[in-house]
Design a protein around this motif. Structure first.
Motif, short mmCIF file in Angstrom:
data_model
loop_
_atom_site.label_atom_id
_atom_site.label_comp_id
_atom_site.label_asym_id
_atom_site.label_seq_id
_atom_site.Cartn_x
_atom_site.Cartn_y
_atom_site.Cartn_z
N ILE A 76 1.49 58.42 -92.74
CA ILE A 76 0.72 58.59 -91.49
C ILE A 76 0.59 60.07 -91.15
O ILE A 76 -0.48 60.54 -90.77
N ALA A 77 1.68 60.84 -91.29
CA ALA A 77 1.64 62.29 -91.01
C ALA A 77 0.61 62.98 -91.91
O ALA A 77 -0.16 63.83 -91.45
N GLN A 78 0.59 62.61 -93.17
CA GLN A 78 -0.36 63.19 -94.12
C GLN A 78 -1.81 62.92 -93.69
O GLN A 78 -2.66 63.80 -93.75
N LYS A 79 -2.06 61.71 -93.23
CA LYS A 79 -3.42 61.35 -92.81
C LYS A 79 -3.79 61.95 -91.46
O LYS A 79 -4.98 62.10 -91.16
N LEU A 80 -2.79 62.30 -90.64
CA LEU A 80 -3.05 62.93 -89.34
C LEU A 80 -3.24 64.44 -89.46
O LEU A 80 -3.79 65.08 -88.55
N GLU A 81 -2.78 65.03 -90.54
CA GLU A 81 -2.80 66.48 -90.73
C GLU A 81 -4.16 67.13 -90.45
O GLU A 81 -4.21 68.19 -89.82
N PRO A 82 -5.29 66.53 -90.86
CA PRO A 82 -6.58 67.17 -90.54
C PRO A 82 -6.88 67.25 -89.04
O PRO A 82 -7.67 68.07 -88.61
N PHE A 83 -6.23 66.41 -88.24
CA PHE A 83 -6.51 66.35 -86.80
C PHE A 83 -5.43 67.03 -85.96
O PHE A 83 -5.71 67.56 -84.89
N ILE A 84 -4.18 66.97 -86.44
CA ILE A 84 -3.04 67.52 -85.70
C ILE A 84 -2.21 68.35 -86.68
O ILE A 84 -1.64 67.80 -87.61
N PRO A 85 -2.12 69.66 -86.47
CA PRO A 85 -1.34 70.48 -87.40
C PRO A 85 0.15 70.13 -87.32
O PRO A 85 0.72 70.07 -86.24
N GLY A 86 0.76 69.87 -88.48
CA GLY A 86 2.20 69.60 -88.55
C GLY A 86 2.66 68.42 -87.72
O GLY A 86 3.65 68.56 -86.99
N PRO A 87 2.02 67.27 -87.81
CA PRO A 87 2.43 66.14 -86.96
C PRO A 87 3.83 65.63 -87.32
O PRO A 87 4.19 65.58 -88.49
N VAL A 88 4.59 65.30 -86.29
CA VAL A 88 5.92 64.71 -86.49
C VAL A 88 5.80 63.24 -86.09
O VAL A 88 5.64 62.92 -84.92
N VAL A 89 5.85 62.38 -87.09
CA VAL A 89 5.64 60.95 -86.89
C VAL A 89 6.98 60.22 -86.98
O VAL A 89 7.79 60.50 -87.85
N THR A 90 7.17 59.28 -86.07
CA THR A 90 8.36 58.43 -86.08
C THR A 90 7.91 56.98 -86.16
O THR A 90 7.03 56.56 -85.41
N VAL A 91 8.51 56.23 -87.08
CA VAL A 91 8.25 54.80 -87.21
C VAL A 91 9.58 54.09 -87.02
O VAL A 91 10.56 54.40 -87.69
N GLU A 92 9.60 53.14 -86.08
CA GLU A 92 10.82 52.38 -85.79
C GLU A 92 10.55 50.90 -85.94
O GLU A 92 9.49 50.41 -85.54
N LEU A 93 11.51 50.18 -86.47
CA LEU A 93 11.44 48.73 -86.53
C LEU A 93 11.88 48.19 -85.19
O LEU A 93 12.99 48.44 -84.74
N VAL A 94 10.99 47.45 -84.51
CA VAL A 94 11.29 46.88 -83.21
C VAL A 94 11.83 45.46 -83.38
O VAL A 94 12.79 45.06 -82.74
N ASP A 95 11.20 44.68 -84.25
CA ASP A 95 11.60 43.29 -84.46
C ASP A 95 11.26 42.88 -85.88
O ASP A 95 10.10 42.95 -86.29
N ALA A 96 12.27 42.45 -86.62
CA ALA A 96 12.09 42.06 -88.02
C ALA A 96 11.67 40.60 -88.11
O ALA A 96 12.41 39.76 -88.59
N ARG A 97 10.48 40.30 -87.65
CA ARG A 97 9.99 38.92 -87.67
C ARG A 97 9.47 38.49 -89.04
O ARG A 97 9.24 37.32 -89.27
N GLY A 98 9.27 39.44 -89.93
CA GLY A 98 8.63 39.12 -91.19
C GLY A 98 9.56 38.70 -92.30
O GLY A 98 9.12 38.15 -93.29
#
Length: 186
Positions: A76-98
């Motif tokens: 996601i950070a790589q794909k955001l780079e053209p729009f936001i310089p040096g984006p810091v992305v956080t992904v958290e698991l909220v609920d493991a329903r899968g």
């Protein structure tokens, strides 16, 4: 506050089962929170769709299934780079329903079971409380659906219990269904 308690509980469950949070692989049905530091408009919870994807602003569709949180953050950070310089992305698991497998038929506690670490057929049968007196333990089937269709994996408990046919004690995948038929009277 409720979501923080839920996330902490999930981390405790993963830790108790020997799974580090950065090793968990997302599955369809899981709920994740994606946020970008200092970008209030880029924080949202997403349910991973049956095809394994999520949709995120500025990025579009991203496949999340089978990825860990760090892998998804990097993508996601790589794909955001053209729009936001040096984006810091956080992904958290909220609920493991899968990560659900199903055990049906002649077991003491049939139902859906959440798995948080690699689980075999024998382990899932144990989670289901073992067999009823009427179980046909030599004719168990594991039903699995994947991109190519549905497959059936035979499992003979009697053989595996005495150390034979151990390769049939397969590692389960999210969505697998274990069917324990009734035994034959003759």
């Amino acid at each position: 506050m409720k979501s923080i308690k839920g996330a902490l509980f999930l981390l405790v469950v993963l830790f108790a089962h020997g799974v580090r949070a950065d090793e968990y692989r997302f599955n369809a049905g899981d709920v994740i929170r994606v946020s970008v530091w200092r970008e209030d408009g880029l924080e949202r919870e997403e349910v991973i769709l049956p095809d394994g994807s999520i949709s995120f602003p500025l990025v579009g569709i991203v496949v999340a299934k089978s990825k860990s949180a760090p892998e998804l953050e990097r993508e996601i950070a790589q794909k955001l780079e053209p729009f936001i310089p040096g984006p810091v992305v956080t992904v958290e698991l909220v609920d493991a329903r899968g990560n659900i497998v199903y055990v049906l038929g002649e077991v003491n506690n049939p139902g859906a079971f959440q798995i948080s670490k690699p689980t075999t057929v024998m382990q899932a049968l144990s989670q289901a409380g073992g067999f009823t007196p009427y179980a046909g333990t030599g004719r168990i089937k594991v039903l699995r659906e994947d991109a190519t269709g549905q497959s059936v994996h035979p499992f003979n408990y009697k053989h595996v219990a005495v150390g034979e046919d151990l390769e049939s004690n397969i590692q389960l995948q999210a969505g697998d269904v274990i069917v324990v038929p009734g035994g034959s009277l003759f």
